[in-house]
Design an enzyme around this catalytic site. Structure first.
Site, PDB file in Angstrom:
ATOM      1  N   CYS A 132      55.175  48.134  58.704  1.00 29.92           N
ATOM      2  CA  CYS A 132      53.720  47.944  58.600  1.00 29.92           C
ATOM      3  C   CYS A 132      53.335  46.726  57.740  1.00 29.92           C
ATOM      4  O   CYS A 132      52.456  45.944  58.116  1.00 29.92           O
ATOM      5  CB  CYS A 132      53.060  49.192  58.039  1.00 29.92           C
ATOM      6  N   HIS A 258      46.957  48.982  53.906  1.00 31.15           N
ATOM      7  CA  HIS A 258      47.675  48.182  52.906  1.00 31.15           C
ATOM      8  C   HIS A 258      46.920  46.881  52.596  1.00 31.15           C
ATOM      9  O   HIS A 258      46.350  46.257  53.494  1.00 31.15           O
ATOM     10  CB  HIS A 258      49.042  47.744  53.442  1.00 31.15           C
TER      11      HIS A 258
HETATM   12  P1  NAP Z   1      54.929  62.262  59.440  1.00 36.77           P
HETATM   13  O1  NAP Z   1      53.465  62.365  59.341  1.00 36.77           O
HETATM   14  O2  NAP Z   1      55.763  62.901  58.387  1.00 36.77           O
HETATM   15  O3  NAP Z   1      55.401  62.814  60.878  1.00 36.77           O
HETATM   16  C1  NAP Z   1      56.729  62.962  61.254  1.00 36.77           C
HETATM   17  C2  NAP Z   1      56.844  63.319  62.724  1.00 36.77           C
HETATM   18  O4  NAP Z   1      58.225  63.395  63.109  1.00 36.77           O
HETATM   19  C3  NAP Z   1      56.258  64.687  63.048  1.00 36.77           C
HETATM   20  O5  NAP Z   1      55.724  64.673  64.343  1.00 36.77           O
HETATM   21  C4  NAP Z   1      57.493  65.586  63.005  1.00 36.77           C
HETATM   22  O6  NAP Z   1      57.366  66.752  63.753  1.00 36.77           O
HETATM   23  C5  NAP Z   1      58.489  64.667  63.662  1.00 36.77           C
HETATM   24  N1  NAP Z   1      59.858  65.085  63.385  1.00 36.77           N
HETATM   25  C6  NAP Z   1      60.430  65.288  62.182  1.00 36.77           C
HETATM   26  N2  NAP Z   1      61.706  65.733  62.345  1.00 36.77           N
HETATM   27  C7  NAP Z   1      61.923  65.813  63.662  1.00 36.77           C
HETATM   28  C8  NAP Z   1      63.036  66.209  64.470  1.00 36.77           C
HETATM   29  N3  NAP Z   1      64.195  66.612  63.930  1.00 36.77           N
HETATM   30  N4  NAP Z   1      62.911  66.163  65.807  1.00 36.77           N
HETATM   31  C9  NAP Z   1      61.754  65.761  66.371  1.00 36.77           C
HETATM   32  N5  NAP Z   1      60.671  65.383  65.676  1.00 36.77           N
HETATM   33  C10 NAP Z   1      60.763  65.407  64.338  1.00 36.77           C
HETATM   34  O7  NAP Z   1      55.408  60.777  59.452  1.00 36.77           O
HETATM   35  P2  NAP Z   1      54.699  59.484  60.091  1.00 36.77           P
HETATM   36  O8  NAP Z   1      53.918  58.778  59.061  1.00 36.77           O
HETATM   37  O9  NAP Z   1      54.033  59.851  61.361  1.00 36.77           O
HETATM   38  O10 NAP Z   1      55.953  58.551  60.348  1.00 36.77           O
HETATM   39  C11 NAP Z   1      57.037  58.911  61.152  1.00 36.77           C
HETATM   40  C12 NAP Z   1      58.085  57.814  61.096  1.00 36.77           C
HETATM   41  O11 NAP Z   1      57.535  56.592  61.562  1.00 36.77           O
HETATM   42  C13 NAP Z   1      58.583  57.480  59.681  1.00 36.77           C
HETATM   43  O12 NAP Z   1      59.661  58.289  59.312  1.00 36.77           O
HETATM   44  C14 NAP Z   1      58.965  56.043  59.805  1.00 36.77           C
HETATM   45  O13 NAP Z   1      60.299  55.953  60.268  1.00 36.77           O
HETATM   46  C15 NAP Z   1      58.050  55.513  60.860  1.00 36.77           C
HETATM   47  N6  NAP Z   1      56.927  54.719  60.311  1.00 36.77           N
HETATM   48  C16 NAP Z   1      56.933  53.399  60.511  1.00 36.77           C
HETATM   49  C17 NAP Z   1      55.912  52.628  60.060  1.00 36.77           C
HETATM   50  C18 NAP Z   1      55.982  51.176  60.231  1.00 36.77           C
HETATM   51  O14 NAP Z   1      55.906  50.498  59.264  1.00 36.77           O
HETATM   52  N7  NAP Z   1      56.068  50.668  61.415  1.00 36.77           N
HETATM   53  C19 NAP Z   1      54.830  53.168  59.403  1.00 36.77           C
HETATM   54  C20 NAP Z   1      54.812  54.541  59.226  1.00 36.77           C
HETATM   55  C21 NAP Z   1      55.865  55.299  59.704  1.00 36.77           C
HETATM   56  P3  NAP Z   1      56.959  68.174  63.039  1.00 36.77           P
HETATM   57  O15 NAP Z   1      55.468  68.130  62.875  1.00 36.77           O
HETATM   58  O16 NAP Z   1      57.376  69.167  64.037  1.00 36.77           O
HETATM   59  O17 NAP Z   1      57.696  68.249  61.748  1.00 36.77           O
HETATM   60  N1  12T Z   2      59.470  53.952  53.788  1.00 36.51           N
HETATM   61  O1  12T Z   2      59.083  51.958  59.119  1.00 36.51           O
HETATM   62  O2  12T Z   2      57.203  54.687  52.842  1.00 36.51           O
HETATM   63  O3  12T Z   2      60.197  50.798  57.723  1.00 36.51           O
HETATM   64  O4  12T Z   2      55.477  53.496  53.403  1.00 36.51           O
HETATM   65  C1  12T Z   2      57.340  52.249  56.824  1.00 36.51           C
HETATM   66  C2  12T Z   2      56.653  52.780  55.744  1.00 36.51           C
HETATM   67  C3  12T Z   2      59.408  52.871  55.876  1.00 36.51           C
HETATM   68  C4  12T Z   2      59.376  51.659  57.973  1.00 36.51           C
HETATM   69  C5  12T Z   2      56.637  53.891  53.579  1.00 36.51           C
HETATM   70  C6  12T Z   2      58.749  53.391  54.784  1.00 36.51           C
HETATM   71  C7  12T Z   2      58.687  52.303  56.874  1.00 36.51           C
HETATM   72  C8  12T Z   2      57.367  53.346  54.738  1.00 36.51           C
END
Ligand code: NAP
Ligand code: 12T
Length: 354
Positions: A132, A258
């Site tokens: 992000c 951010h």
């Molecule tokens: P979040 O709110 O914690 O949501 C996590 C999601 O993953 C939920 O839908 C959860 O399902 C699912 N999940 C967890 N364990 C799983 C499993 N074993 N099998 C299938 N689904 C599973 O997190 P978020 O903010 O949406 O972010 C998710 C991921 O996106 C982060 O871990 C990170 O890698 C990535 N991310 C990237 C950026 C970026 O900078 N591009 C920004 C934010 C996040 P349940 O509800 O069933 O637990």
């Molecule tokens: N740890 O997708 O914690 O590389 O804000 C994005 C956001 C990893 C990523 C965070 C993180 C990623 C966070």
């Protein structure tokens, strides 16, 4: 009739996944959706979410979930992507992954559609969405690089809790209330600075100079990502030396969007402040908010919920010719995650890559 696609959203119940559902629904004219699957962990099986006004029941994500799926939008964490995306690719799907797991693999394009869409052509089934903080920084800098060349970038981030998931937002809100109520905050901190680490600290009324894990180099992994992802996106090589990049990443107590203070030097030192402002303003996806006489500058509170990258406070470093400061704000869950992912899918449809 134009092609229609079966789409799966992996991590559909999360902070990013829920926004992917909304962003995709808004683009149905450009990405015609034939069928939608909402996938998450066992915990969410049976939950009902809405896509385009229609109820959809959440299913457990398994390899077989991807049978017949054309596009996967994935945001369920790195280990889930590592396990399931190769299974989806095996079954013929193209995956756009929001986790950091595949970003640095040489045959995985790392794409911000306004910046390096051509890289999409080299995909082998997986496309990575950048971090992000990197996305909003390259949005602001790419128009400047194209016109004046870039030599160096020094960035300090002011990152919202939301990047670390819905649970981090909830933790921040609870701590804030506890602080106001005069209760101790520290015993309840479980998520930030980063879930998997040993120690946790409150974010409310605090600043945490650690995002993701700390590495032996002295940098946090978030800082490492900003350095190497920027080079891969702008120069096609994560270790390129043509642009020097360094970063300090700090978590601030706000839920979403951010901020970044970006200091940069350009190759063409005749570039004027007005030319830099114009280049930023003309770039698709950017909004210039830079009118100091009227106190106009980007702010997280007003960027939240929008797809754009907001740029302001552009000003020369009067002590160094060809050097400038600026302030960049974007919704980390939209341009930094869900919207950039959907936008990549849309770009692939437009480029006939799906
Ligand atoms: P979040 O709110 O914690 O949501 C996590 C999601 O993953 C939920 O839908 C959860 O399902 C699912 N999940 C967890 N364990 C799983 C499993 N074993 N099998 C299938 N689904 C599973 O997190 P978020 O903010 O949406 O972010 C998710 C991921 O996106 C982060 O871990 C990170 O890698 C990535 N991310 C990237 C950026 C970026 O900078 N591009 C920004 C934010 C996040 P349940 O509800 O069933 O637990
Ligand atoms: N740890 O997708 O914690 O590389 O804000 C994005 C956001 C990893 C990523 C965070 C993180 C990623 C966070």
């Amino acid at each position: 009739m134009s092609k229609q696609y079966n789409v799966a959203i992996l991590g559909a119940t999360g902070a990013v996944g829920r926004r992917m559902i909304e962003q995709l629904a808004m683009e149905c004219d450009k990405i015609p959706v034939k069928g939608i699957k909402l996938l998450a962990s066992k915990r969410s099986v049976g939950k009902v979410l809405e896509f385009n006004g229609q109820p959809v029941t959440v299913e457990e994500a398994k390899p077989e979930s991807f049978d017949g799926v054309d596009i996967v939008l994935s945001s369920a964490g790195g280990s889930v992507s590592a396990k399931l995306l190769p299974e989806a690719v095996k079954r013929g799907a193209v995956c756009i992954d929001n986790t950091s797991h595949f970003r640095m693999e040489p045959d995985v394009p790392l794409v911000v559609p306004e910046v390096n869409p051509e890289a999409l052509k080299n995909h082998h089934g997986i496309i990575a969405n950048p971090n992000c903080s990197t996305i909003q920084m390259v949005m602001a800098l790419e128009p400047i690089r194209r016109k004046f060349g870039l030599k160096q970038i020094i960035v300090s981030t002011y990152q919202a809790a939301g990047g670390a998931g819905q649970s981090a937002i909830n933790e921040l809100l609870k701590e804030s209330q506890d602080y106001i109520d005069g209760k101790p905050m520290e015993p309840d901190a479980k998520i930030l600075p980063t879930k998997g680490d040993r120690r946790h600290y409150p974010l409310a009324f605090n600043l945490l100079p650690q995002i993701d894990v700390l590495e032996d180099s002295g940098y946090s992994h978030e800082e490492w990502k900003m350095i190497h992802e920027t080079k891969k996106i702008m120069l096609g090589d994560m270790n390129a030396q043509d642009i020097k990049v360094t970063a300090t990443c700090v978590r601030v107590p706000i839920p979403i969007s951010h901020g970044e203070s970006v200091y940069f030097t350009v190759e063409d030192s005749t570039a004027t402040n007005e030319q830099i402002q114009q280049a930023v303003a003309d770039f698709p996806g950017n909004v210039l908010q830079d009118d100091i006489k009227h106190q106009v500058y980007p702010q997280p509170l007003y960027a939240t919920g929008h797809r754009s990258t907001f740029v302001g406070r552009i000003r020369p470093d009067y002590e160094n010719k060809g050097a400038f400061n600026m302030w960049v704000v974007a919704d980390d869950l939209l341009k930094g995650a869900a919207w950039n992912t959907v936008e990549n899918a849309e770009k692939m449809v437009e480029m006939d890559l799906l």
